[in-house]
Enzyme design. Structure first.
Site, PDB file in Angstrom:
ATOM      1  CG  HIS A   1      44.700  29.282  42.754  1.00  0.00           C
ATOM      2  ND1 HIS A   1      43.666  28.687  42.059  1.00  0.00           N
ATOM      3  CD2 HIS A   1      44.748  28.660  43.961  1.00  0.00           C
ATOM      4  CE1 HIS A   1      43.132  27.745  42.808  1.00  0.00           C
ATOM      5  NE2 HIS A   1      43.762  27.704  43.962  1.00  0.00           N
TER       6      HIS A   1
ATOM      7  N   GLY B   1      34.472  38.904  36.452  1.00  0.00           N
ATOM      8  CA  GLY B   1      35.478  39.772  35.855  1.00  0.00           C
ATOM      9  C   GLY B   1      35.901  40.957  36.708  1.00  0.00           C
ATOM     10  CB  SER B   2      35.850  41.760  40.337  1.00  0.00           C
ATOM     11  OG  SER B   2      36.592  40.730  40.945  1.00  0.00           O
TER      12      SER B   2
ATOM     13  NE  ARG C   1      36.892  26.333  28.954  1.00  0.00           N
ATOM     14  CZ  ARG C   1      36.054  25.315  28.865  1.00  0.00           C
ATOM     15  NH1 ARG C   1      36.453  24.150  28.446  1.00  0.00           N
ATOM     16  NH2 ARG C   1      34.782  25.457  29.176  1.00  0.00           N
TER      17      ARG C   1
ATOM     18  CG  ASN D   1      45.953  31.202  37.149  1.00  0.00           C
ATOM     19  OD1 ASN D   1      44.931  31.844  36.855  1.00  0.00           O
ATOM     20  ND2 ASN D   1      45.921  30.170  37.986  1.00  0.00           N
TER      21      ASN D   1
ATOM     22  CE  LYS E   1      41.642  22.136  27.204  1.00  0.00           C
ATOM     23  NZ  LYS E   1      42.053  22.532  28.566  1.00  0.00           N
TER      24      LYS E   1
HETATM   25  C1  GAR Z   1      39.350  35.167  41.437  1.00  0.00           C
HETATM   26  O1  GAR Z   1      39.267  35.141  42.844  1.00  0.00           O
HETATM   27  C2  GAR Z   1      40.491  34.289  40.953  1.00  0.00           C
HETATM   28  O2  GAR Z   1      41.568  34.230  41.853  1.00  0.00           O
HETATM   29  C3  GAR Z   1      39.812  32.946  40.853  1.00  0.00           C
HETATM   30  O3  GAR Z   1      38.546  33.232  40.324  1.00  0.00           O
HETATM   31  C4  GAR Z   1      38.116  34.507  40.810  1.00  0.00           C
HETATM   32  C5  GAR Z   1      37.554  35.303  39.655  1.00  0.00           C
HETATM   33  O4  GAR Z   1      36.882  36.444  40.125  1.00  0.00           O
HETATM   34  N1  GAR Z   1      40.570  32.045  40.019  1.00  0.00           N
HETATM   35  C6  GAR Z   1      40.612  30.730  40.196  1.00  0.00           C
HETATM   36  O5  GAR Z   1      39.991  30.144  41.058  1.00  0.00           O
HETATM   37  C7  GAR Z   1      41.521  29.994  39.227  1.00  0.00           C
HETATM   38  N2  GAR Z   1      41.702  28.629  39.606  1.00  0.00           N
HETATM   39  P1  GAR Z   1      36.544  37.642  39.126  1.00  0.00           P
HETATM   40  O6  GAR Z   1      35.794  37.026  37.937  1.00  0.00           O
HETATM   41  O7  GAR Z   1      35.663  38.565  39.902  1.00  0.00           O
HETATM   42  O8  GAR Z   1      37.836  38.278  38.700  1.00  0.00           O
END
Ligand code: GAR
Length: 195
Positions: free
Chosen positions: A109, A12-13, A91, A107, A65
């Site tokens: 990515h 969750g950063s 998800r 989103n 879902k």
């Molecule tokens: C982030 O880097 C985000 O871009 C990625 O997960 C990480 C979550 O980090 N998302 C994906 O890969 C989506 N397909 P966080 O929990 O520290 O925010």
């Protein structure tokens, strides 16, 4: 102000960075709710410290879902959520939420899409050996990381790059790039960028 729900599954950063941006008035939005599909995830502790309401659920305790998304939807309605912001929510979004929030799900990515969709985008980029990767912010559709692209930022992969060092650079970029881009979307009420 735009009322947002942030969906996350892990550390969750990005959740933290978005809440901070709202509180520092870099982002004119109200983080109304955290939605988390992993009840033990660290992001839930962040929500508690930041005093943000959260809804956590275990997908396995629902029959489908559609069932858990109906439950999410009722939470979103009660918190009067206008936009869904995915921040490491691992998800696919199903038709129940897509239909209710058409054009209002975003989103982030950690690659330059359409390269390296899906899981472990940073690892995929490193094993492929690309010299340039980055971060993509896009609208969500029914596919895996396939919706219309809103913004991208490039990041150089150095010769001695490790997965840890690259993840660190990507996170650093995400934490400013996501609030900045969302601010532009909300300023337009989504209109200019939604196709
Ligand atoms: C982030 O880097 C985000 O871009 C990625 O997960 C990480 C979550 O980090 N998302 C994906 O890969 C989506 N397909 P966080 O929990 O520290 O925010």
């Amino acid at each position: 102000t735009t009322r947002i729900a942030i969906f996350a599954s892990g550390s969750g950063s990005n959740f933290q960075a978005l809440v901070d941006a709202c509180r520092n008035e870099l982002l004119d939005a109200t983080p109304a709710l955290l939605v988390c599909d992993k009840p033990g995830a660290f992001v839930v502790e962040r929500a508690t410290s930041l005093d943000i309401p959260y809804f956590t659920f275990a997908p396995k305790s629902y029959s489908s879902k559609q069932e858990f998304e109906k439950h999410i939807l009722s939470e979103l309605k009660s918190y009067e959520v206008e936009f869904i912001i995915l921040a490491g929510y691992m998800r696919l979004i199903g038709p129940t939420l897509l239909d209710a929030y058409k054009g209002r799900i975003v989103n982030i990515h950690p690659s330059l899409l359409p390269a390296f969709p899906g899981l472990d985008a940073v690892g995929q980029a490193l094993s492929y050996g690309v010299k340039l990767t980055g971060v993509t912010i896009h609208f969500v559709d029914e596919g895996m990381d396939t919706g219309p692209i809103i913004a991208q930022e490039a990041i150089t992969v150095d010769p001695d790059e490790t997965k840890e060092s690259l993840e660190k650079k990507i996170h650093k970029t995400e934490h400013t790039f996501y609030p900045k881009t969302l601010q532009q979307i909300f300023a337009n009420k989504g209109e200019a960028v939604i196709k």
